[in-house]
Design a protein around this motif. Structure first.
Motif, PDB file in Angstrom:
ATOM      1  N   GLU A 206      33.566  38.753  28.723  1.00 16.91           N
ATOM      2  CA  GLU A 206      33.585  38.846  30.391  1.00 16.91           C
ATOM      3  C   GLU A 206      32.610  37.555  30.659  1.00 16.91           C
ATOM      4  N   HIS A 231      38.960  39.606  31.664  1.00 15.30           N
ATOM      5  CA  HIS A 231      38.659  41.065  30.982  1.00 15.30           C
ATOM      6  C   HIS A 231      39.302  41.847  32.213  1.00 15.30           C
ATOM      7  N   GLN A 233      38.252  44.388  33.938  1.00 15.18           N
ATOM      8  CA  GLN A 233      37.391  44.655  35.064  1.00 15.18           C
ATOM      9  C   GLN A 233      37.506  43.546  36.039  1.00 15.18           C
ATOM     10  N   THR A 234      37.351  42.255  35.358  1.00 16.55           N
ATOM     11  CA  THR A 234      37.626  41.046  36.380  1.00 16.55           C
ATOM     12  C   THR A 234      38.600  41.038  37.090  1.00 16.55           C
ATOM     13  N   ALA A 236      40.783  43.235  37.838  1.00 16.24           N
ATOM     14  CA  ALA A 236      40.982  44.446  38.951  1.00 16.24           C
ATOM     15  C   ALA A 236      40.304  43.865  40.001  1.00 16.24           C
ATOM     16  N   ARG A 237      38.952  43.390  39.941  1.00 18.81           N
ATOM     17  CA  ARG A 237      38.336  42.912  40.890  1.00 18.81           C
ATOM     18  C   ARG A 237      38.969  41.713  41.674  1.00 18.81           C
TER      19      ARG A 237
END
Length: 360
Positions: A206, A231, A233-234, A236-237
């Motif tokens: 990340e 990553h 999560q990154t 998706a943001r």
């Protein structure tokens, strides 16, 4: 009209100013694959015409699947966008409050994206004296201040062509993680030296996002297509920040068709590598020109004697050849210009025109 040479790809504006069609200009200002789009792209785009009655797939599921196959990752590691420039304007929203540090000379959109996000920008200036080498100790010294939440780095450098190895990028990423700085790694031209891409590093860690362009290597700048790797999560943001339907149907189809031709990347790299060597040697033979080594499909040239870049660009335009005046890049001045690597006959025309332009 403003200076037509201070940004690549202004062929339409320049052609209008001269009363010409764009096809009458030989454009060395924009660094696009000289082979043109991959075989099969035209047919795929034409076959998709009837899909224009529907909204585009907002998830770009087909293209993300094709990218996943190409890079050996799952689709959730990818965010598709309307060119990598769209992503440049979105990534400042991902990092904590703080200033942005830009490795220079840089693509001008980095600073513009920070300004639009209400952030201040500072620069780590590299020098032509040592070939624009990036010192890790100098970078660490700047990041140690704790002021910087974002670092923008282009690899290979634009307009320098300087390549940082994947191992070097890994060291930079480790440094950023220690200092709490989010790394934005712009790999818009890494396709020409894919073995040094840091996509695998972005998938493992990340705190970094890799930006990739499909407009340069796959020669579809008019369709606007790029993607980010990071990553999940990154990603998706980042995807949550996009405007709805920013990537049109034909761009998605063209991207899938481009990735389907497995021989096209090899043929492109072979052509560009051979012509880059030949063009650089030809530039070095011209009096007053000193080309820098490059890993991309363009070459930065320093004028050591003769007219400045603006005058040289104007002289070349009389021969209907457009090159990039680099004086607007931070850290460069009127002694620098950039040329794309094109096909052999076109590169020969450029060299002949430069010889005449340098002679006055």
């Amino acid at each position: 009209m403003k200076n037509p040479f201070d940004h690549g790809g202004t062929v339409f504006a320049v052609a209008r100013s001269l009363g010409l069609s764009p096809e009458e200009l030989l454009d060395f200002s924009a660094s696009i694959n000289p082979l043109g789009p991959a075989p099969g792209v035209r047919e795929a785009v034409a076959a998709a015409f009837d899909r224009l009655v529907h909204y585009p797939d907002s998830d770009a599921a087909g293209l993300r699947a094709a990218l996943a196959r190409r890079h050996g990752l799952a689709p959730q590691w990818f965010c598709v966008a309307n060119g990598s420039t769209e992503l440049i304007y979105l990534v400042p929203r991902l990092a904590a409050a703080g200033r942005g540090l830009i490795v220079a000379p840089p693509f001008s959109e980095y600073a513009k994206s920070l300004a639009r996000a209400g952030r201040e920008a500072d620069y780590l200036d590299l020098s032509p004296a040592d070939g624009f080498a990036l010192s890790l100790s100098s970078l660490d010294g700047r990041l140690a201040s704790g002021k910087y939440s974002l670092l923008f780095l282009c690899n290979p450098g634009n307009p320098t062509g300087r390549l940082i190895s994947r191992a070097g990028v890994a060291s930079i990423l480790d440094l950023c993680r220690r200092r709490g700085t989010f790394l934005v790694l712009d790999e818009a031209f890494i396709d020409f030296c894919e073995e040094e891409s840091a996509v695998a590093l972005a998938a493992e860690r990340e705190g970094v996002v890799v930006l990739r362009s499909m407009t340069k290597f796959f020669a579809i700048p008019g369709l606007r297509l790029g993607y980010a790797v990071g990553h999940p999560q990154t990603i998706a943001r980042l995807a949550a920040q996009r405007e709805p339907w920013s990537v049109n149907t034909l761009a998605q189809v063209a991207g899938i068709a481009s990735l389907a031709d497995l021989s096209y990347p090899r043929r492109t790299r072979e052509l560009v590598a051979a012509e880059r060597v030949r063009l650089a040697a030809g530039l070095a033979r011209l009096p007053g020109l000193s080309p820098f080594p490059s890993a991309a499909n363009y070459i930065l040239v320093e004028i050591t004697a003769g007219p400045d870049a603006a005058a040289l660009c104007r002289r070349l335009l009389k021969a209907r050849i457009l090159v990039r005046d680099c004086s607007t890049f931070r850290g460069l001045d009127g002694r620098f210009f950039r040329v794309a690597v094109r096909r052999g006959g076109e590169n020969d025309l450029l060299l002949a025109a430069l010889e005449r332009a340098l002679a006055g």
